[in-house]
Motif scaffolding. Structure first.
Motif, mmCIF file in Angstrom:
data_model
loop_
_atom_site.group_PDB
_atom_site.id
_atom_site.type_symbol
_atom_site.label_atom_id
_atom_site.label_comp_id
_atom_site.label_asym_id
_atom_site.label_seq_id
_atom_site.Cartn_x
_atom_site.Cartn_y
_atom_site.Cartn_z
ATOM 1 N N PRO A 60 51.146 65.036 62.227
ATOM 2 C CA PRO A 60 51.871 65.740 61.160
ATOM 3 C C PRO A 60 53.071 66.538 61.657
ATOM 4 O O PRO A 60 53.951 66.888 60.859
ATOM 5 C CB PRO A 60 50.805 66.662 60.548
ATOM 6 N N GLU A 64 58.933 67.396 62.979
ATOM 7 C CA GLU A 64 59.333 68.801 62.833
ATOM 8 C C GLU A 64 60.675 69.045 63.538
ATOM 9 O O GLU A 64 60.859 68.737 64.717
ATOM 10 C CB GLU A 64 58.272 69.716 63.441
ATOM 11 N N ARG A 96 48.546 57.908 56.355
ATOM 12 C CA ARG A 96 48.826 59.190 57.006
ATOM 13 C C ARG A 96 50.297 59.289 57.394
ATOM 14 O O ARG A 96 50.929 60.346 57.221
ATOM 15 C CB ARG A 96 47.939 59.365 58.238
ATOM 16 N N ARG A 99 52.304 59.973 54.223
ATOM 17 C CA ARG A 99 52.079 61.350 53.765
ATOM 18 C C ARG A 99 52.820 62.341 54.664
ATOM 19 O O ARG A 99 53.468 63.279 54.169
ATOM 20 C CB ARG A 99 50.580 61.648 53.782
ATOM 21 N N ASN A 100 52.750 62.158 55.980
ATOM 22 C CA ASN A 100 53.420 63.081 56.896
ATOM 23 C C ASN A 100 54.935 63.045 56.727
ATOM 24 O O ASN A 100 55.606 64.082 56.803
ATOM 25 C CB ASN A 100 53.059 62.734 58.339
ATOM 26 N N LEU A 102 56.555 62.287 53.949
ATOM 27 C CA LEU A 102 56.859 62.966 52.690
ATOM 28 C C LEU A 102 56.799 64.485 52.840
ATOM 29 O O LEU A 102 57.636 65.208 52.282
ATOM 30 C CB LEU A 102 55.899 62.488 51.600
ATOM 31 N N GLU A 103 55.818 64.971 53.572
ATOM 32 C CA GLU A 103 55.718 66.418 53.790
ATOM 33 C C GLU A 103 56.911 66.925 54.601
ATOM 34 O O GLU A 103 57.484 67.982 54.294
ATOM 35 C CB GLU A 103 54.407 66.746 54.505
ATOM 36 N N ALA A 104 57.293 66.178 55.637
ATOM 37 C CA ALA A 104 58.435 66.599 56.450
ATOM 38 C C ALA A 104 59.726 66.555 55.644
ATOM 39 O O ALA A 104 60.596 67.430 55.789
ATOM 40 C CB ALA A 104 58.547 65.696 57.678
ATOM 41 N N ALA A 106 59.958 67.010 52.386
ATOM 42 C CA ALA A 106 59.915 68.154 51.470
ATOM 43 C C ALA A 106 60.307 69.442 52.185
ATOM 44 O O ALA A 106 61.072 70.262 51.658
ATOM 45 C CB ALA A 106 58.523 68.275 50.859
ATOM 46 N N ASP A 107 59.810 69.620 53.405
ATOM 47 C CA ASP A 107 60.128 70.830 54.174
ATOM 48 C C ASP A 107 61.613 70.911 54.505
ATOM 49 O O ASP A 107 62.189 72.007 54.551
ATOM 50 C CB ASP A 107 59.322 70.852 55.475
ATOM 51 N N ARG A 156 55.393 61.443 44.025
ATOM 52 C CA ARG A 156 56.446 62.372 44.435
ATOM 53 C C ARG A 156 57.734 62.128 43.655
ATOM 54 O O ARG A 156 58.440 63.074 43.286
ATOM 55 C CB ARG A 156 56.714 62.225 45.934
ATOM 56 N N HIS A 160 58.550 65.521 41.951
ATOM 57 C CA HIS A 160 59.195 66.406 42.916
ATOM 58 C C HIS A 160 60.646 66.018 43.191
ATOM 59 O O HIS A 160 61.158 66.235 44.295
ATOM 60 C CB HIS A 160 58.411 66.418 44.239
#
Length: 309
Positions: A60, A64, A96, A99-100, A102-104, A106-107, A156, A160
């Motif tokens: 995840p 970053e 996974r 999902r990771n 998409l989260e990155a 969004a951040d 999403r 979003h």
């Protein structure tokens, strides 16, 4: 939307389609960063001019700090073996990764993603299969993971403010392709030109899309489709059988082998014996493939013989 001057992240960019896409985007004037764990890809395939991050996207934290200057993500990274002996692990890895990402995104405030799905989401559907065919019943863990990823992206997109271009591929062929029927036949016949073992009964029949047509279609859809969730089949209006591929490969190599068949209508567990996607939606957007399935197979055979000899 033009891809020129865009800042693009390509996951799986050291793989077959990803490396060709990276070259195309650079040629179009985009700035490209490739992310790949090199489990299936090759570092030497990444062209000069692209930045490279070696990372495992099931982590995840892999992205970053790497998306702040990105406008658009092309997500191609996946565990791709349809006949895997670890289907649940493959499903977990693929979902996974998505999902990771998409989260990155969004951040970092990145709101555009192009995703490479697959015709395998349809399972054994009537042909030609349109994008709105239902119910979708994949017969492999790979197809199930692609369908699950489509669900994550759709959710999403509709909740979003994310724009998604979702590509359901036919069989894409061309230079650098490995682990598929054309390079398999070439390697076998270079080793033994007298005999060719064919998985299944040889009557499996599918659409084959040359990588150049695939890239043209992908870029065309991204540049011309602007819904929240844009799902398009990418393929040809024609099909080619496994026996026909054997004939083309043998012809290009100048050999006439005896054929042996392993039997059964499937080449492997999870293989869809017959596949042809409807491309009417793609045609309505203004794009048609330049090559038929047979033409894509023959051109790819010539290109791969030059690589594999």
């Amino acid at each position: 939307m033009s891809l020129s001057s865009r800042r693009v992240l390509v996951t799986g960019g050291a793989g077959f389609i990803g490396s060709h896409l990276t070259e195309r985007l650079l040629a179009d004037g985009a700035a490209v960063t490739v992310v790949d764990d090199l489990s299936n890809g090759d570092r030497d395939r990444i062209p000069d001019g692209a930045d490279f991050l070696e990372a495992d996207l099931t982590d995840p934290d892999a992205l970053e700090g790497h998306l702040e200057d990105i406008d658009l993500v092309f997500h191609l990274a996946a565990s791709k073996h349809v006949d895997t002996d670890r289907p649940h692990g493959q499903f977990d890895d693929n979902t996974r990764m998505t999902r990771n990402i998409l989260e990155a995104m969004a951040d970092a405030g990145v709101t555009e993603i192009a995703y490479t799905s697959s015709s395998t989401v349809y399972g054994e559907a009537p042909r030609p299969t349109p994008e709105d065919f239902a119910p979708l019943e994949p017969i492999s863990a790979y197809g199930a993971s692609k369908l699950a990823d489509e669900g994550l992206l759709s959710a999403r997109a509709h909740s979003h403010d994310l724009t998604v271009w979702n590509f359901r591929f036919a069989n894409v062929v061309g230079p650098r392709l490995r682990g598929a029927v054309i390079p398999d036949f070439i390697e076998k016949l270079l080793d033994d030109p007298e005999r060719l073992t064919i998985l299944g009964n040889g009557r499996q029949e599918k659409s084959y899309l040359h990588i150049e047509d695939c890239l043209d279609a992908m870029c065309h859809v991204v540049e011309h489709a602007d819904d929240a969730m844009n799902t398009y089949n990418l393929g040809t209006r024609t099909t080619t059988s496994v026996d026909r591929i054997a004939t083309i490969v043998a012809d290009e190599l100048g050999v006439d082998p005896e054929r042996e068949y392993t039997g059964g209508e499937r080449g492997w567990t999870g293989d869809v014996p017959k596949m042809r996607l409807s491309i009417e939606k793609l045609a309505a957007l203004g794009w048609e493939p330049r090559r038929s399935s047979d033409e894509a197979v023959r051109q790819s055979t010539r290109e791969l013989i030059n690589e594999l000899r």
